[in-house]
Design an enzyme around this catalytic site. Structure first.
Site, PDB file in Angstrom:
ATOM      1  CE1 TYR A  87       7.684   3.813   0.854  1.00 52.63           C
ATOM      2  CE2 TYR A  87       7.406   5.129  -1.132  1.00 52.63           C
ATOM      3  CZ  TYR A  87       8.070   4.140  -0.435  1.00 52.63           C
ATOM      4  OH  TYR A  87       9.114   3.478  -1.026  1.00 52.63           O
ATOM      5  CG  ASP A 114      -0.364   0.147   2.534  1.00 55.78           C
ATOM      6  OD1 ASP A 114       0.860  -0.099   2.657  1.00 55.78           O
ATOM      7  OD2 ASP A 114      -1.062   0.502   3.486  1.00 55.78           O
ATOM      8  CG  PHE A 131       8.597  -0.156  -3.814  1.00 52.15           C
ATOM      9  CD1 PHE A 131       8.868  -0.501  -2.499  1.00 52.15           C
ATOM     10  CD2 PHE A 131       7.973  -1.079  -4.635  1.00 52.15           C
ATOM     11  CE1 PHE A 131       8.539  -1.763  -2.008  1.00 52.15           C
ATOM     12  CE2 PHE A 131       7.630  -2.343  -4.152  1.00 52.15           C
ATOM     13  CZ  PHE A 131       7.914  -2.681  -2.839  1.00 52.15           C
ATOM     14  CG  HIS A 152       8.488  -6.108   1.317  1.00 53.58           C
ATOM     15  ND1 HIS A 152       9.037  -4.927   1.770  1.00 53.58           N
ATOM     16  CD2 HIS A 152       7.385  -5.758   0.614  1.00 53.58           C
ATOM     17  CE1 HIS A 152       8.298  -3.911   1.373  1.00 53.58           C
ATOM     18  NE2 HIS A 152       7.281  -4.379   0.665  1.00 53.58           N
TER      19      HIS A 152
END
Length: 232
Positions: free
Chosen positions: A73, A71, A84, A194
């Site tokens: 930031y 999801d 990202f 991740h």
């Protein structure tokens, strides 16, 4: 009063396959939820103009790589609709710093220390997609289970069916659930931990996804991605 569909038009090639989703009950419920949150004075990231930014920058016909995030930031001035990525001038978040480290280890790339905006990747065909497209300020994962996941499942299904030879980079268990919608005989599915500092040490730095993606694209007769970001 019945909620009207979300009025966020996508580029025509995306809308051809996704327009019906905006009329579905789950999307009407999602819109009502977002309206209620705003009415309650809650701050939602990114700005509504950027919810579908990934689709605007990467048309369906140009998708070569899908990088799936969880999801957006949840800090101020960070999210702008690309997984990202952060707006120019914003401090590079830890997960993105680790992506840069993996690229340096894989390709020898040294990214600008003050550049966290990944639009140049998106413009080359890298769909920077989050599974959930909104979040409440300072509340990670706060909009999970509200409907976005169903929408992005459909996005992955459309890419799987309509595109050829796409590379899916699925980092972490949450993203890897989307592999169920991908035909691995038709596309390249790459998985790794991740890039978060909590898990990157488990093998993300060594995954070599960026060189593997470019090798696959070249085999498909497509231009590789220039992962080097421009200096800001």
């Amino acid at each position: 009063m019945e909620s009207k569909p979300l009025k966020q038009p996508l580029p025509k090639d995306w809308m051809h396959y996704l327009a019906a989703e905006f009329e579905q009950p789950y999307m009407l419920q999602l819109k009502a939820f977002l309206q209620q949150e705003k009415a309650a004075g809650k701050v939602i990231y990114p700005h509504s103009n950027d919810w579908f930014n990934a689709f605007n920058l990467t048309p369906l016909t140009e998708v070569k790589v899908v990088v799936l995030g969880q999801d957006p930031y949840h800090g101020p001035n960070q999210a702008h609709g690309l997984s990202f990525s952060v707006l120019p001038g914003v401090k590079i978040p830890p997960s993105l710093q680790n992506i840069y480290k993996a690229q340096q280890q894989d390709l020898g790339i040294v990214q600008p220390t003050n550049q966290g905006c990944l639009e140049s990747w998106a413009e080359q065909g890298v769909l920077l997609l989050n599974a959930v497209l909104t979040v409440e300020a300072s509340q990670a994962n706060s909009h999970q289970g509200r409907g976005w996941e169903r929408f992005t499942d459909q996005v992955i299904s459309v890419i799987n069916q309509q595109a050829a030879g796409v590379v899916f980079m699925l980092w972490g268990s949450y993203a890897q659930k989307k592999a169920a919608f991908v035909n691995a005989d038709k596309h390249l599915v790459l998985t790794a931990p991740h890039p978060s500092p909590l898990s990157a040490y488990r093998g993300f730095f060594e995954c070599q996804h960026f060189s593997k993606a470019n090798a696959w694209l070249e085999k498909q007769g497509k231009a590789p991605i220039n992962w080097q970001l421009p200096a800001s």
